[in-house]
Scaffold this motif. Sequence first.
Motif, PDB file in Angstrom:
ATOM      1  N   PHE A  54       4.304  -1.304  -5.778  1.00  0.00           N
ATOM      2  CA  PHE A  54       3.405  -0.340  -6.168  1.00  0.00           C
ATOM      3  C   PHE A  54       2.296  -0.674  -6.874  1.00  0.00           C
ATOM      4  O   PHE A  54       1.256  -0.063  -6.613  1.00  0.00           O
ATOM      5  CB  PHE A  54       4.304   0.879  -6.739  1.00  0.00           C
ATOM      6  N   THR A  58      -1.725  -0.038  -5.641  1.00  0.00           N
ATOM      7  CA  THR A  58      -2.444   0.676  -6.368  1.00  0.00           C
ATOM      8  C   THR A  58      -3.568  -0.196  -6.888  1.00  0.00           C
ATOM      9  O   THR A  58      -4.068   0.544  -8.010  1.00  0.00           O
ATOM     10  CB  THR A  58      -1.647   1.786  -7.208  1.00  0.00           C
ATOM     11  N   TYR A  60      -6.649  -0.806  -6.737  1.00  0.00           N
ATOM     12  CA  TYR A  60      -7.641  -0.539  -5.969  1.00  0.00           C
ATOM     13  C   TYR A  60      -8.790  -1.531  -5.689  1.00  0.00           C
ATOM     14  O   TYR A  60      -9.671  -1.841  -4.829  1.00  0.00           O
ATOM     15  CB  TYR A  60      -8.136   0.794  -6.030  1.00  0.00           C
ATOM     16  N   ARG A  77     -10.312   9.003 -11.813  1.00  0.00           N
ATOM     17  CA  ARG A  77      -9.012   9.156 -12.069  1.00  0.00           C
ATOM     18  C   ARG A  77      -8.330  10.513 -12.622  1.00  0.00           C
ATOM     19  O   ARG A  77      -8.722  10.796 -13.822  1.00  0.00           O
ATOM     20  CB  ARG A  77      -8.158   7.881 -12.715  1.00  0.00           C
ATOM     21  N   ASN A  80      -2.410  12.169 -10.751  1.00  0.00           N
ATOM     22  CA  ASN A  80      -2.132  11.203  -9.853  1.00  0.00           C
ATOM     23  C   ASN A  80      -2.919  10.990  -8.909  1.00  0.00           C
ATOM     24  O   ASN A  80      -2.632  10.578  -7.559  1.00  0.00           O
ATOM     25  CB  ASN A  80      -0.614  11.449  -9.350  1.00  0.00           C
ATOM     26  N   TYR A 105      -6.745   9.166  -3.232  1.00  0.00           N
ATOM     27  CA  TYR A 105      -5.343   8.551  -3.047  1.00  0.00           C
ATOM     28  C   TYR A 105      -4.348   9.424  -3.903  1.00  0.00           C
ATOM     29  O   TYR A 105      -4.956   9.992  -4.977  1.00  0.00           O
ATOM     30  CB  TYR A 105      -5.147   6.987  -3.643  1.00  0.00           C
ATOM     31  N   GLU A 107      -0.759   9.142  -5.809  1.00  0.00           N
ATOM     32  CA  GLU A 107       0.103   8.391  -6.074  1.00  0.00           C
ATOM     33  C   GLU A 107       1.335   9.165  -6.585  1.00  0.00           C
ATOM     34  O   GLU A 107       1.449  10.089  -7.414  1.00  0.00           O
ATOM     35  CB  GLU A 107      -0.370   7.645  -7.208  1.00  0.00           C
ATOM     36  N   PRO A 109       4.628   7.423  -7.892  1.00  0.00           N
ATOM     37  CA  PRO A 109       4.992   5.842  -8.317  1.00  0.00           C
ATOM     38  C   PRO A 109       6.178   5.456  -7.731  1.00  0.00           C
ATOM     39  O   PRO A 109       7.293   6.141  -7.715  1.00  0.00           O
ATOM     40  CB  PRO A 109       5.183   5.984  -9.917  1.00  0.00           C
ATOM     41  N   LEU A 113       2.309   6.453  -1.292  1.00  0.00           N
ATOM     42  CA  LEU A 113       0.568   6.340  -1.620  1.00  0.00           C
ATOM     43  C   LEU A 113       0.200   7.304  -0.550  1.00  0.00           C
ATOM     44  O   LEU A 113       0.224   6.574   0.617  1.00  0.00           O
ATOM     45  CB  LEU A 113       0.283   5.103  -1.790  1.00  0.00           C
TER      46      LEU A 113
END
Length: 188
Positions: A54, A58, A60, A77, A80, A105, A107, A109, A113
């Motif tokens: 993960f 993530t 990015y 951000r 999530n 995106y 997320e 966790p 995704l």
Amino acid sequence: MKRILGIFLFVAAGIVLAQDVPNPYDLKLAIARTGDRFQVSASYEVPITVCEAFAFITDYEGAKSFPGVVDSKVLSRLGNKVRVARLLEERILFMPIEMRSELEYVEVPNKVLLFEQLSGDTKYYKGSWRLSPDKGFTTFKYDAQVEPNSLLPSAVIEFFIKNIVRRQFEAMAELASLKGSSSPRACK
């Protein structure tokens, strides 16, 4: 004539065998065309934890190390949800093609995704990454639909997708394996 046919069959068998050679990450790739859209499904296994997997998908801004990704920046951000600007570049028929996009995106966790293009050079791009842990490995499953916005003939685009996408997923699997084995994570 029999000799030519024999050579053809030998070469054709070699091509089939070359395509069926197993890879160390058990990469599976399927691309299907439905109208103007392409459904891309891929999966591969990497010997890392689901938490490390993960963290990998993530990262990015770290995506710049993937083939074809020239730039990748987190724009915002909120909870999530993450907005990312990406610049991709590939060569099609010796011509450099740049594609810009802004993606959102979502997320979940260590599980999922989700992503969707908000704006960019393709007409449509939406999909997901799903992670499944299993006995010291994590399986990455990618599913997406993409509708290119291009003046290139659809046969050229299809060839591009089928050949370059495999290389990209192979490189991603290799990078995930290297990052997972070389750096300890704060995963539990």
